[in-house]
Write a protein that holds these residues in place. Structure first.
Motif, short mmCIF file in Angstrom:
data_model
loop_
_atom_site.label_atom_id
_atom_site.label_comp_id
_atom_site.label_asym_id
_atom_site.label_seq_id
_atom_site.Cartn_x
_atom_site.Cartn_y
_atom_site.Cartn_z
N VAL A 163 0.86 -1.18 0.00
CA VAL A 163 0.00 0.00 0.00
C VAL A 163 0.90 1.23 0.00
CG1 VAL A 163 -1.81 1.27 1.20
CG2 VAL A 163 -1.75 -1.23 1.33
N VAL A 164 0.64 2.15 -0.91
CA VAL A 164 1.37 3.41 -0.93
C VAL A 164 0.40 4.53 -0.58
CG1 VAL A 164 2.74 5.02 -2.30
CG2 VAL A 164 2.97 2.56 -2.68
N GLY A 165 0.73 5.29 0.44
CA GLY A 165 -0.12 6.38 0.88
C GLY A 165 0.72 7.46 1.54
N LEU A 197 7.34 0.71 5.71
CA LEU A 197 6.81 0.11 6.93
C LEU A 197 6.29 -1.29 6.63
CD1 LEU A 197 4.74 3.28 7.85
CD2 LEU A 197 7.05 2.74 8.64
N ASP A 198 6.14 -2.09 7.66
CA ASP A 198 5.62 -3.44 7.44
C ASP A 198 4.74 -3.86 8.60
OD1 ASP A 198 7.35 -5.66 9.21
OD2 ASP A 198 8.41 -3.78 8.83
N LEU A 199 3.81 -4.75 8.32
CA LEU A 199 2.95 -5.32 9.35
C LEU A 199 2.47 -6.68 8.88
CD1 LEU A 199 -0.30 -4.96 8.36
CD2 LEU A 199 0.30 -2.58 8.77
N VAL A 200 2.05 -7.49 9.84
CA VAL A 200 1.57 -8.84 9.55
C VAL A 200 0.11 -8.94 9.98
CG1 VAL A 200 1.84 -11.31 10.01
CG2 VAL A 200 3.86 -9.83 9.83
N VAL A 201 -0.71 -9.49 9.12
CA VAL A 201 -2.13 -9.66 9.43
C VAL A 201 -2.34 -10.99 10.14
CG1 VAL A 201 -4.45 -9.88 8.45
CG2 VAL A 201 -2.82 -8.27 7.45
N HIS A 205 -6.18 0.53 10.93
CA HIS A 205 -4.79 0.67 11.37
C HIS A 205 -3.96 1.41 10.32
CE1 HIS A 205 -1.07 -0.53 13.48
NE2 HIS A 205 -0.57 -0.67 12.27
N VAL A 206 -4.13 1.04 9.07
CA VAL A 206 -3.38 1.68 7.98
C VAL A 206 -3.74 3.16 7.89
CG1 VAL A 206 -3.12 1.76 5.47
CG2 VAL A 206 -3.04 -0.43 6.66
N GLN A 207 -5.02 3.47 7.98
CA GLN A 207 -5.46 4.86 7.84
C GLN A 207 -4.99 5.75 8.99
OE1 GLN A 207 -9.63 3.86 7.44
NE2 GLN A 207 -9.63 4.34 5.27
N LYS A 208 -4.71 5.14 10.15
CA LYS A 208 -4.27 5.92 11.30
C LYS A 208 -2.76 6.10 11.36
CE LYS A 208 -8.13 4.98 14.45
NZ LYS A 208 -8.52 4.40 15.76
N MET A 209 -2.04 5.48 10.44
CA MET A 209 -0.59 5.64 10.43
C MET A 209 -0.21 7.10 10.17
SD MET A 209 0.88 2.27 8.46
CE MET A 209 1.15 0.75 9.34
#
Length: 235
Positions: free
Chosen positions: A127-129, A166-170, A185-189
């Motif tokens: 995801v690029v944001g 950044l990285d995260l695991v679902v 979670h992504v939107q609050k980064m």
């Protein structure tokens, strides 16, 4: 389009009907819930309107109108939330579930499913944001973290030191992000890059993507089951 892949409904009513059907599979009481909220909120709105304007020639029609509008709005809000929850429940645990969830993100996010994968179906999505480049892994925790580490190095070389990778695991284990909370979670980064830089990053990553083999993403139930709810909620 293959014969086994159902066509997506195009009209607003058709999309809502599909979303309702999807929700009904896991939420048997959805109809009663919607009726309850419609009557409750509609009744309150109509009562308040009657108190303000009285049971006059104008007051009664206004009470009915406001009651219907308020009740319908309340039912739609509840429906959207229940539909989203049902959609997550149907895809959770399936390969590609995180990609289906990420594709529900609204404008401003560039989602690239399965930028890396293993034969055991461990997958990394991108995801690029405004927060930068976010790599999202799903699969076996040990294998997917190794895959994420390799992808972080590749992406960092492409985008440069100024862009966070950044990285995260679902998942539902400690240190992982549950599927139902992934998008939130992504939107609050923290937002660290400007829109112009975001566009530049996307263009740079196209070169990296061009060198990759096609990802064996599953076709059928996983993407399709989220589609009705996603379109209904986006409008």
């Amino acid at each position: 389009m293959s014969a086994g892949t159902p066509e997506a409904p195009t009209g607003r009513i058709a999309q809502m009907r599909q979303a309702y059907t999807i929700t009904k599979r896991t939420d048997r009481t959805i109809g009663l819930r919607l009726l309850f909220w419609f009557l409750l909120v509609g009744g309150i709105a109509a009562t308040v309107n009657l108190v303000l304007f009285g049971p006059s020639i104008i007051g009664i029609p206004l009470a009915v109108l406001f009651g219907l509008l308020s009740g319908t709005l309340a039912a739609l809000i509840v429906f959207g939330r229940r539909a989203e929850k049902a959609a997550y429940a149907q895809v959770e645990g399936q390969t590609g579930a995180a990609a289906s969830a990420l594709q529900m993100l609204r404008k401003g996010w560039n989602v690239k499913p399965a930028v890396a994968f293993t034969k055991q179906q461990d997958i990394v999505h991108r995801v690029v944001g405004r927060p930068g480049v976010i790599l999202v892994g799903e699969g076996n925790p040990h294998r997917v973290r190794q895959l994420l580490a390799a992808e972080k190095r590749k992406h960092a070389r492409i985008v440069g030191d100024d862009i966070p990778v950044l990285d995260l695991v679902v998942g539902n284990e400690e240190g992982q992000i549950p599927l139902t909370k992934l998008n939130r979670h992504v939107q609050k980064m923290k937002k660290t890059i400007k829109p112009a830089a975001q566009t530049s990053v996307i263009n740079k990553l196209k070169a990296l993507d061009a060198m990759r083999p096609a990802a064996p993403m599953p076709r059928g139930p996983v993407p399709t089951s989220m589609k009705g709810a996603r379109k209904m909620m986006r409008g």
